[in-house]
Design a protein around this motif. Sequence first.
Motif, PDB file in Angstrom:
ATOM      1  N   ALA A  87       5.360  -1.378   7.713  1.00  0.00           N
ATOM      2  CA  ALA A  87       4.193  -1.095   6.867  1.00  0.00           C
ATOM      3  C   ALA A  87       4.556  -0.189   5.696  1.00  0.00           C
ATOM      4  CB  ALA A  87       3.090  -0.461   7.711  1.00  0.00           C
ATOM      5  N   ILE A  88       5.255   0.904   5.973  1.00  0.00           N
ATOM      6  CA  ILE A  88       5.615   1.835   4.900  1.00  0.00           C
ATOM      7  C   ILE A  88       6.570   1.174   3.911  1.00  0.00           C
ATOM      8  CG2 ILE A  88       6.744   4.019   4.365  1.00  0.00           C
ATOM      9  CD1 ILE A  88       3.987   4.307   5.631  1.00  0.00           C
ATOM     10  N   SER A  89       7.521   0.400   4.419  1.00  0.00           N
ATOM     11  CA  SER A  89       8.454  -0.302   3.534  1.00  0.00           C
ATOM     12  C   SER A  89       7.713  -1.313   2.663  1.00  0.00           C
ATOM     13  CB  SER A  89       9.527  -1.019   4.363  1.00  0.00           C
ATOM     14  OG  SER A  89      10.249  -0.101   5.155  1.00  0.00           O
ATOM     15  N   ALA A  90       6.730  -1.998   3.264  1.00  0.00           N
ATOM     16  CA  ALA A  90       5.936  -2.957   2.496  1.00  0.00           C
ATOM     17  C   ALA A  90       5.151  -2.253   1.401  1.00  0.00           C
ATOM     18  CB  ALA A  90       4.991  -3.716   3.422  1.00  0.00           C
ATOM     19  N   GLY A  91       4.626  -1.066   1.690  1.00  0.00           N
ATOM     20  CA  GLY A  91       3.894  -0.305   0.687  1.00  0.00           C
ATOM     21  C   GLY A  91       4.780   0.073  -0.496  1.00  0.00           C
ATOM     22  N   VAL A  92       5.983   0.542  -0.193  1.00  0.00           N
ATOM     23  CA  VAL A  92       6.932   0.882  -1.257  1.00  0.00           C
ATOM     24  C   VAL A  92       7.277  -0.358  -2.077  1.00  0.00           C
ATOM     25  CG1 VAL A  92       9.295   1.654  -1.718  1.00  0.00           C
ATOM     26  CG2 VAL A  92       7.902   2.843  -0.008  1.00  0.00           C
ATOM     27  N   ALA A  93       7.520  -1.481  -1.384  1.00  0.00           N
ATOM     28  CA  ALA A  93       7.850  -2.725  -2.082  1.00  0.00           C
ATOM     29  C   ALA A  93       6.716  -3.168  -2.997  1.00  0.00           C
ATOM     30  CB  ALA A  93       8.169  -3.820  -1.061  1.00  0.00           C
ATOM     31  N   LEU A  94       5.481  -3.009  -2.538  1.00  0.00           N
ATOM     32  CA  LEU A  94       4.333  -3.423  -3.352  1.00  0.00           C
ATOM     33  C   LEU A  94       4.214  -2.590  -4.626  1.00  0.00           C
ATOM     34  CD1 LEU A  94       1.610  -4.125  -0.640  1.00  0.00           C
ATOM     35  CD2 LEU A  94       2.619  -5.783  -2.223  1.00  0.00           C
ATOM     36  N   VAL A  95       4.445  -1.276  -4.519  1.00  0.00           N
ATOM     37  CA  VAL A  95       4.376  -0.422  -5.706  1.00  0.00           C
ATOM     38  C   VAL A  95       5.408  -0.876  -6.743  1.00  0.00           C
ATOM     39  CG1 VAL A  95       4.736   1.897  -6.597  1.00  0.00           C
ATOM     40  CG2 VAL A  95       3.457   1.573  -4.479  1.00  0.00           C
ATOM     41  N   LEU A  96       6.644  -1.063  -6.298  1.00  0.00           N
ATOM     42  CA  LEU A  96       7.706  -1.445  -7.227  1.00  0.00           C
ATOM     43  C   LEU A  96       7.547  -2.882  -7.719  1.00  0.00           C
ATOM     44  CD1 LEU A  96      10.690   0.313  -5.451  1.00  0.00           C
ATOM     45  CD2 LEU A  96       9.502   1.033  -7.520  1.00  0.00           C
ATOM     46  N   LEU A  97       7.042  -3.754  -6.856  1.00  0.00           N
ATOM     47  CA  LEU A  97       6.771  -5.121  -7.302  1.00  0.00           C
ATOM     48  C   LEU A  97       5.666  -5.135  -8.361  1.00  0.00           C
ATOM     49  CD1 LEU A  97       6.949  -7.316  -4.078  1.00  0.00           C
ATOM     50  CD2 LEU A  97       8.409  -7.479  -6.100  1.00  0.00           C
ATOM     51  N   GLY A  98       4.705  -4.226  -8.202  1.00  0.00           N
ATOM     52  CA  GLY A  98       3.654  -4.111  -9.205  1.00  0.00           C
ATOM     53  C   GLY A  98       4.224  -3.750 -10.564  1.00  0.00           C
ATOM     54  N   VAL A  99       5.199  -2.819 -10.569  1.00  0.00           N
ATOM     55  CA  VAL A  99       5.855  -2.452 -11.829  1.00  0.00           C
ATOM     56  C   VAL A  99       6.611  -3.652 -12.393  1.00  0.00           C
ATOM     57  CG1 VAL A  99       7.543  -0.930 -12.907  1.00  0.00           C
ATOM     58  CG2 VAL A  99       6.061  -0.051 -11.098  1.00  0.00           C
ATOM     59  N   ALA A 125      -3.260  -2.223  -3.044  1.00  0.00           N
ATOM     60  CA  ALA A 125      -2.798  -2.737  -1.749  1.00  0.00           C
ATOM     61  C   ALA A 125      -1.822  -1.771  -1.094  1.00  0.00           C
ATOM     62  CB  ALA A 125      -2.150  -4.105  -1.944  1.00  0.00           C
ATOM     63  N   ALA A 126      -0.916  -1.199  -1.902  1.00  0.00           N
ATOM     64  CA  ALA A 126       0.078  -0.272  -1.360  1.00  0.00           C
ATOM     65  C   ALA A 126      -0.578   1.001  -0.830  1.00  0.00           C
ATOM     66  CB  ALA A 126       1.103   0.078  -2.439  1.00  0.00           C
ATOM     67  N   VAL A 127      -1.495   1.568  -1.608  1.00  0.00           N
ATOM     68  CA  VAL A 127      -2.179   2.791  -1.175  1.00  0.00           C
ATOM     69  C   VAL A 127      -2.966   2.537   0.109  1.00  0.00           C
ATOM     70  CG1 VAL A 127      -3.995   4.426  -1.778  1.00  0.00           C
ATOM     71  CG2 VAL A 127      -2.279   3.792  -3.487  1.00  0.00           C
ATOM     72  N   THR A 128      -3.607   1.378   0.192  1.00  0.00           N
ATOM     73  CA  THR A 128      -4.348   1.026   1.409  1.00  0.00           C
ATOM     74  C   THR A 128      -3.420   0.980   2.615  1.00  0.00           C
ATOM     75  OG1 THR A 128      -5.925  -0.278   0.102  1.00  0.00           O
ATOM     76  CG2 THR A 128      -5.839  -0.700   2.477  1.00  0.00           C
ATOM     77  N   ILE A 129      -2.261   0.365   2.430  1.00  0.00           N
ATOM     78  CA  ILE A 129      -1.291   0.283   3.520  1.00  0.00           C
ATOM     79  C   ILE A 129      -0.820   1.677   3.924  1.00  0.00           C
ATOM     80  CG2 ILE A 129       1.063  -0.434   4.096  1.00  0.00           C
ATOM     81  CD1 ILE A 129       0.562  -2.979   2.520  1.00  0.00           C
ATOM     82  N   PHE A 130      -0.527   2.532   2.931  1.00  0.00           N
ATOM     83  CA  PHE A 130      -0.071   3.889   3.239  1.00  0.00           C
ATOM     84  C   PHE A 130      -1.120   4.660   4.041  1.00  0.00           C
ATOM     85  CE2 PHE A 130       2.693   3.714  -0.789  1.00  0.00           C
ATOM     86  CZ  PHE A 130       3.801   3.332  -0.051  1.00  0.00           C
ATOM     87  N   ILE A 131      -2.379   4.561   3.629  1.00  0.00           N
ATOM     88  CA  ILE A 131      -3.445   5.304   4.309  1.00  0.00           C
ATOM     89  C   ILE A 131      -3.640   4.787   5.735  1.00  0.00           C
ATOM     90  CG2 ILE A 131      -5.924   5.771   4.323  1.00  0.00           C
ATOM     91  CD1 ILE A 131      -5.821   5.781   1.271  1.00  0.00           C
ATOM     92  N   VAL A 132      -3.751   3.459   5.873  1.00  0.00           N
ATOM     93  CA  VAL A 132      -4.007   2.876   7.192  1.00  0.00           C
ATOM     94  C   VAL A 132      -2.835   3.131   8.137  1.00  0.00           C
ATOM     95  CG1 VAL A 132      -4.347   0.711   8.435  1.00  0.00           C
ATOM     96  CG2 VAL A 132      -5.575   1.121   6.301  1.00  0.00           C
ATOM     97  N   SER A 133      -1.623   2.894   7.663  1.00  0.00           N
ATOM     98  CA  SER A 133      -0.456   3.073   8.539  1.00  0.00           C
ATOM     99  C   SER A 133      -0.241   4.541   8.889  1.00  0.00           C
ATOM    100  CB  SER A 133       0.796   2.501   7.874  1.00  0.00           C
ATOM    101  OG  SER A 133       1.048   3.145   6.635  1.00  0.00           O
ATOM    102  N   THR A 214      13.160  -0.387  -0.828  1.00  0.00           N
ATOM    103  CA  THR A 214      12.510  -0.850   0.399  1.00  0.00           C
ATOM    104  C   THR A 214      13.462  -0.771   1.580  1.00  0.00           C
ATOM    105  OG1 THR A 214      11.122  -2.367  -0.884  1.00  0.00           O
ATOM    106  CG2 THR A 214      11.297  -2.783   1.477  1.00  0.00           C
ATOM    107  N   ALA A 215      14.702  -1.200   1.362  1.00  0.00           N
ATOM    108  CA  ALA A 215      15.695  -1.163   2.435  1.00  0.00           C
ATOM    109  C   ALA A 215      16.021   0.270   2.849  1.00  0.00           C
ATOM    110  CB  ALA A 215      16.971  -1.885   2.002  1.00  0.00           C
ATOM    111  N   LEU A 216      16.093   1.183   1.883  1.00  0.00           N
ATOM    112  CA  LEU A 216      16.403   2.578   2.196  1.00  0.00           C
ATOM    113  C   LEU A 216      15.270   3.236   2.978  1.00  0.00           C
ATOM    114  CD1 LEU A 216      18.048   3.712  -1.163  1.00  0.00           C
ATOM    115  CD2 LEU A 216      19.176   3.538   1.063  1.00  0.00           C
ATOM    116  N   VAL A 217      14.036   2.936   2.590  1.00  0.00           N
ATOM    117  CA  VAL A 217      12.883   3.489   3.319  1.00  0.00           C
ATOM    118  C   VAL A 217      12.872   2.969   4.745  1.00  0.00           C
ATOM    119  CG1 VAL A 217      10.362   3.454   3.473  1.00  0.00           C
ATOM    120  CG2 VAL A 217      11.465   3.884   1.277  1.00  0.00           C
ATOM    121  N   TRP A 218      13.088   1.660   4.905  1.00  0.00           N
ATOM    122  CA  TRP A 218      13.109   1.075   6.254  1.00  0.00           C
ATOM    123  C   TRP A 218      14.214   1.709   7.101  1.00  0.00           C
ATOM    124  CZ3 TRP A 218      16.716  -1.584   9.130  1.00  0.00           C
ATOM    125  CH2 TRP A 218      16.239  -2.209  10.293  1.00  0.00           C
TER     126      TRP A 218
END
Length: 293
Positions: A87-99, A125-133, A214-218
């Motif tokens: 979940a956290i890795s997906a959130g990071v990926a979403l932020v950077l994918l957004g950029v 979407a990323a912030v939602t994932i961060f909060i929920v997870s 994303t890989a480093l966070v995971w």
Amino acid sequence: MTFGENLQFLRKRSSMTQEQLAEKMEVSRQSVSKWESNAAYPETEAILRLCGLFHCDMDTLLRGDVSRRFGEDAALWDKHMDGFAAAISAGVALVLLGVTVLLFIGEFLGREMAGGVAFFLFLIAAVTIFIVSGMSHDTFLRQHPGIGPCYTTEEMNRFERRFPALIAAPVALLLLGLTAMIPMDTYVPAHLARDQWEAVCGTVFLLCITISATALVWAGIQHSKYGFPEEKMTPAQRRVGRVWAVGMVAATALYVGLGYGLNLWKQAAPIVYTVAALLCVALTILVKKDDEP
């Protein structure tokens, strides 16, 4: 199982001899032998230290069946932490994918407003994932007090052997992406305008950053799953992790600002992230001085 049987199970599960356990507990080997044979019981303070050492609650250690409890806890902890890492890795990926999408749509397709909308959708979407997870993780720990890493020494050693590769590969990809920008800059396809080609180059580099981050966070969360931060990391080392996290987030925010405000998508990327990395290295050196006696 008796207390002695539970203690013996935990010690052997950790591939620890009686001498090694005695050294950690600052008692004699004979004392550990008496504990395991139920000929004597440790004091309350020693029992609490044993619980912390083997990640076990006192009730289970004294009166429960740790072999069964550890089997259940291991599966539960492993499943939860794997989901949390994803979940956290997906959130990071979403932020950077957004950029990345912001750059491609805004610069390559020339639709800045659409790019901005897409970026904020990814960010929401990323912030939602961060909060929920994050809240789910806190709830899990609150509902399962005492639960923690439940791995054998062999399992931990196996992961620790893999961990350097899990860190080195994303860093190598990031450097490879930066290196690829040099030859790409000298070649502009005939069917593309210069600005469009620069947007393509920036998009490729941002994709490398996205995958690497994303890989480093995971990998970092997997490292914590096995209990290494609590057991091996000093307070200064934990601060180093926060320095790099804040540094990379700040660099990304600055990059988006320069790109979106001054149209420096391609030019800003190497400079911003290189300077951010150098500053993080400098801060790392300063922070690590806290470990020096």
